[in-house]
Design a protein around this motif. Structure first.
Motif, PDB file in Angstrom:
ATOM      1  N   TYR A  21       2.560 -16.018   6.876  1.00 57.44           N
ATOM      2  CA  TYR A  21       3.584 -14.939   6.037  1.00 57.44           C
ATOM      3  C   TYR A  21       2.754 -13.371   6.704  1.00 57.44           C
ATOM      4  O   TYR A  21       3.961 -12.544   7.038  1.00 57.44           O
ATOM      5  CB  TYR A  21       3.803 -14.397   5.133  1.00 57.44           C
ATOM      6  N   ILE A  22       2.288 -12.865   7.882  1.00 54.62           N
ATOM      7  CA  ILE A  22       1.777 -11.726   8.630  1.00 54.62           C
ATOM      8  C   ILE A  22       1.542 -12.006  10.001  1.00 54.62           C
ATOM      9  O   ILE A  22       1.545 -11.051  10.655  1.00 54.62           O
ATOM     10  CB  ILE A  22       0.347 -11.345   7.762  1.00 54.62           C
ATOM     11  N   LEU A  27       8.879 -14.786   8.634  1.00 57.92           N
ATOM     12  CA  LEU A  27       8.803 -14.701   7.768  1.00 57.92           C
ATOM     13  C   LEU A  27       8.116 -13.307   7.217  1.00 57.92           C
ATOM     14  O   LEU A  27       8.337 -12.717   6.223  1.00 57.92           O
ATOM     15  CB  LEU A  27       7.338 -15.624   7.576  1.00 57.92           C
ATOM     16  N   LEU A  30      10.974 -10.971   5.865  1.00 55.69           N
ATOM     17  CA  LEU A  30      11.267 -10.624   4.576  1.00 55.69           C
ATOM     18  C   LEU A  30      10.584 -10.218   3.553  1.00 55.69           C
ATOM     19  O   LEU A  30      11.360  -9.671   2.409  1.00 55.69           O
ATOM     20  CB  LEU A  30      11.210 -12.818   4.012  1.00 55.69           C
ATOM     21  N   TRP A  31       9.546  -9.872   3.533  1.00 53.20           N
ATOM     22  CA  TRP A  31       9.110  -9.144   3.165  1.00 53.20           C
ATOM     23  C   TRP A  31       8.710  -7.988   3.792  1.00 53.20           C
ATOM     24  O   TRP A  31       8.286  -6.534   3.044  1.00 53.20           O
ATOM     25  CB  TRP A  31       7.431  -9.321   2.368  1.00 53.20           C
ATOM     26  N   LEU A  32       8.422  -7.173   4.674  1.00 57.26           N
ATOM     27  CA  LEU A  32       8.138  -6.209   5.723  1.00 57.26           C
ATOM     28  C   LEU A  32       8.960  -6.028   6.573  1.00 57.26           C
ATOM     29  O   LEU A  32       9.830  -4.188   5.950  1.00 57.26           O
ATOM     30  CB  LEU A  32       7.051  -6.998   6.905  1.00 57.26           C
ATOM     31  N   MET A  33       9.459  -6.076   7.368  1.00 58.02           N
ATOM     32  CA  MET A  33      10.083  -5.746   8.510  1.00 58.02           C
ATOM     33  C   MET A  33      11.094  -6.555   9.451  1.00 58.02           C
ATOM     34  O   MET A  33       9.578  -7.056   9.636  1.00 58.02           O
ATOM     35  CB  MET A  33       9.576  -4.304   9.045  1.00 58.02           C
ATOM     36  N   MET A  49      11.899   0.166  10.892  1.00 63.52           N
ATOM     37  CA  MET A  49      12.681   0.781   9.812  1.00 63.52           C
ATOM     38  C   MET A  49      13.070   1.848   9.447  1.00 63.52           C
ATOM     39  O   MET A  49      13.968   2.084  10.761  1.00 63.52           O
ATOM     40  CB  MET A  49      10.994   1.407   9.035  1.00 63.52           C
ATOM     41  N   ARG A  50      13.645   2.149   8.887  1.00 63.51           N
ATOM     42  CA  ARG A  50      14.311   3.228   8.851  1.00 63.51           C
ATOM     43  C   ARG A  50      13.651   4.508   9.313  1.00 63.51           C
ATOM     44  O   ARG A  50      12.523   4.520   8.989  1.00 63.51           O
ATOM     45  CB  ARG A  50      15.156   3.687   6.874  1.00 63.51           C
ATOM     46  N   TRP A  78      -0.729   0.707  15.763  1.00 60.46           N
ATOM     47  CA  TRP A  78       0.463   0.912  14.935  1.00 60.46           C
ATOM     48  C   TRP A  78       1.299   1.967  15.122  1.00 60.46           C
ATOM     49  O   TRP A  78       0.290   3.093  14.941  1.00 60.46           O
ATOM     50  CB  TRP A  78       0.182   0.582  13.643  1.00 60.46           C
ATOM     51  N   VAL A  93      -4.132  -1.216  12.253  1.00 63.96           N
ATOM     52  CA  VAL A  93      -3.796  -1.903  10.944  1.00 63.96           C
ATOM     53  C   VAL A  93      -4.570  -3.326  11.206  1.00 63.96           C
ATOM     54  O   VAL A  93      -4.460  -4.223  12.494  1.00 63.96           O
ATOM     55  CB  VAL A  93      -2.412  -2.753  10.785  1.00 63.96           C
ATOM     56  N   TRP A  95      -5.767  -7.278   9.767  1.00 68.10           N
ATOM     57  CA  TRP A  95      -5.292  -7.872   8.370  1.00 68.10           C
ATOM     58  C   TRP A  95      -6.284  -8.708   7.678  1.00 68.10           C
ATOM     59  O   TRP A  95      -6.825  -9.588   9.410  1.00 68.10           O
ATOM     60  CB  TRP A  95      -4.413  -8.569   8.916  1.00 68.10           C
ATOM     61  N   LEU A 108      -6.168  -5.879   3.630  1.00 63.68           N
ATOM     62  CA  LEU A 108      -5.370  -4.791   4.920  1.00 63.68           C
ATOM     63  C   LEU A 108      -5.825  -3.345   4.696  1.00 63.68           C
ATOM     64  O   LEU A 108      -6.119  -2.705   3.862  1.00 63.68           O
ATOM     65  CB  LEU A 108      -3.633  -4.092   4.841  1.00 63.68           C
TER      66      LEU A 108
ATOM     67  N   PHE B  89       3.721   2.858   1.229  1.00 66.09           N
ATOM     68  CA  PHE B  89       4.910   1.796   1.821  1.00 66.09           C
ATOM     69  C   PHE B  89       4.159   1.133   1.673  1.00 66.09           C
ATOM     70  O   PHE B  89       4.765   0.155   1.278  1.00 66.09           O
ATOM     71  CB  PHE B  89       5.407   2.203   3.332  1.00 66.09           C
ATOM     72  N   LYS B  93       5.642  -2.750  -0.042  1.00 61.80           N
ATOM     73  CA  LYS B  93       5.483  -4.164   0.948  1.00 61.80           C
ATOM     74  C   LYS B  93       4.610  -5.001   0.524  1.00 61.80           C
ATOM     75  O   LYS B  93       5.351  -6.043   0.915  1.00 61.80           O
ATOM     76  CB  LYS B  93       5.421  -3.900   2.457  1.00 61.80           C
ATOM     77  N   LEU B  94       3.496  -4.890   0.011  1.00 65.29           N
ATOM     78  CA  LEU B  94       2.528  -5.897  -0.158  1.00 65.29           C
ATOM     79  C   LEU B  94       2.668  -6.352  -1.793  1.00 65.29           C
ATOM     80  O   LEU B  94       2.790  -7.757  -1.962  1.00 65.29           O
ATOM     81  CB  LEU B  94       1.209  -5.589  -0.622  1.00 65.29           C
ATOM     82  N   ASN B  96       6.163  -6.851  -2.290  1.00 67.81           N
ATOM     83  CA  ASN B  96       7.260  -7.721  -1.349  1.00 67.81           C
ATOM     84  C   ASN B  96       6.300  -9.411  -1.135  1.00 67.81           C
ATOM     85  O   ASN B  96       7.107 -10.479  -1.624  1.00 67.81           O
ATOM     86  CB  ASN B  96       7.652  -7.538  -0.615  1.00 67.81           C
ATOM     87  N   LEU B  97       5.327  -9.214  -1.033  1.00 70.58           N
ATOM     88  CA  LEU B  97       5.210 -10.519  -0.303  1.00 70.58           C
ATOM     89  C   LEU B  97       4.435 -11.260  -1.183  1.00 70.58           C
ATOM     90  O   LEU B  97       4.651 -11.993  -1.890  1.00 70.58           O
ATOM     91  CB  LEU B  97       3.633  -9.657   0.565  1.00 70.58           C
ATOM     92  N   LEU B 100       7.102 -12.781  -3.227  1.00 71.93           N
ATOM     93  CA  LEU B 100       7.641 -13.828  -2.469  1.00 71.93           C
ATOM     94  C   LEU B 100       7.205 -15.373  -2.493  1.00 71.93           C
ATOM     95  O   LEU B 100       7.393 -15.988  -2.431  1.00 71.93           O
ATOM     96  CB  LEU B 100       7.997 -12.919  -0.625  1.00 71.93           C
TER      97      LEU B 100
END
Lengths: 150, 107
Positions: A21-22, A27, A30-33, A49-50, A78, A93, A95, A108, B89, B93-94, B96-97, B100
């Motif tokens: 998922y990262i 995937l 679905l949750w980030l961008m 992103m916007r 980033w 960033v 992880w 994170l 942000f 987002k986390l 959301n994860l 999910l």
């Protein structure tokens, strides 16, 4: 004042599952961008992103994969800015995944918000330059008649 | 002339403006005494000062007949705004994860 972002989230899934998922582009979306990520060391990709006019940000995050240790560690740069290739935020960033008895702890860390780091970039804290400037300032401050034979 | 919007990096990129900020980091100065440190015309100095003011690096106050410049934190705080934005942000987002993956567990 905080200079970095730290969050930990716990999942029931294994590190191998959370890793997907990262690192898997579809995937992540679905949750980030929306993104062009590929888990390859040195790979350059983008997030979309916007746009954020209040931060003078055009909505594109430029990333490069700096560290990649499957199921354990993922680091990417980033960078973003107002467009025209100018990047006003230069951050990182990180992880980290750790197996726990119940599943996975996902950590994170987002750094690069340190004011002094940016001042260094600005050149304000450039030591040589600063010292020279201080000499000039001292010289100007000293009355003309006292400037010699000190 | 229309005031061009410059980002903080562009504002700081100019050596004269950096020098102005350094001088002001020691003391508030009137525009006249600030101008005395530079080998440039008074309008050129005023233009740089305006750029610094627009970007939030300095403020200008009228004291008597003089206009005084003082260093402001706001320009430097732009960096802090990035942090507070991305902190929110990531929290969202986390979340959301989490949703999910929790959903996946149930299915």
């Amino acid at each position: 004042m905080p200079t970095e972002i730290n969050h930990v989230v716990y999942f029931q899934q294994s590190p191998e599952q959370v890793w997907e998922y990262i690192t898997n582009s579809e995937l992540i979306e679905l949750w980030l961008m929306k993104n062009t990520m590929k888990p390859v060391l040195g790979y350059q990709f983008q997030f979309k992103m916007r746009p954020l006019p209040e931060l003078k940000m055009d909505g594109i995050v430029y990333c490069t994969i700096m560290e990649l240790e499957p199921f354990k560690k993922l680091t990417y740069s980033w960078k973003c800015g107002p467009g025209d290739g100018k990047l006003t935020l230069d951050s990182m960033v990180y992880w980290t995944l750790e197996p726990s008895d119940k599943g996975t702890a996902l950590h994170l860390r987002h750094t690069g918000f340190n004011e002094t780091e940016h001042l260094t970039l600005f050149g304000l804290m450039d030591k040589g330059w600063l010292q020279n400037m201080q000499k000039i300032v001292e010289f100007i401050k000293t009355p003309a008649h006292g400037a010699t034979n000190a | 002339m229309a005031q061009q919007m410059l980002d903080v990096f562009q504002v700081i990129a100019d050596p004269s403006r950096r020098q102005m900020l350094l001088l002001l980091s020691e003391n508030s100065l009137s525009i006249n005494s600030l101008a005395g440190h530079f080998d440039m015309s008074r309008p050129a100095v005023s233009k740089h000062i305006k750029v610094l003011e627009h970007a939030g690096f300095i403020s200008i106050a009228d004291i008597g007949r003089e206009r005084h410049c003082t260093l402001q934190r706001q320009g430097f705080d732009a960096i802090q705004e990035w942090l507070s934005f991305f902190d929110k942000f990531w929290i969202s987002k986390l979340k959301n994860l989490e949703n999910l993956l929790n959903q996946k567990t149930k299915n």
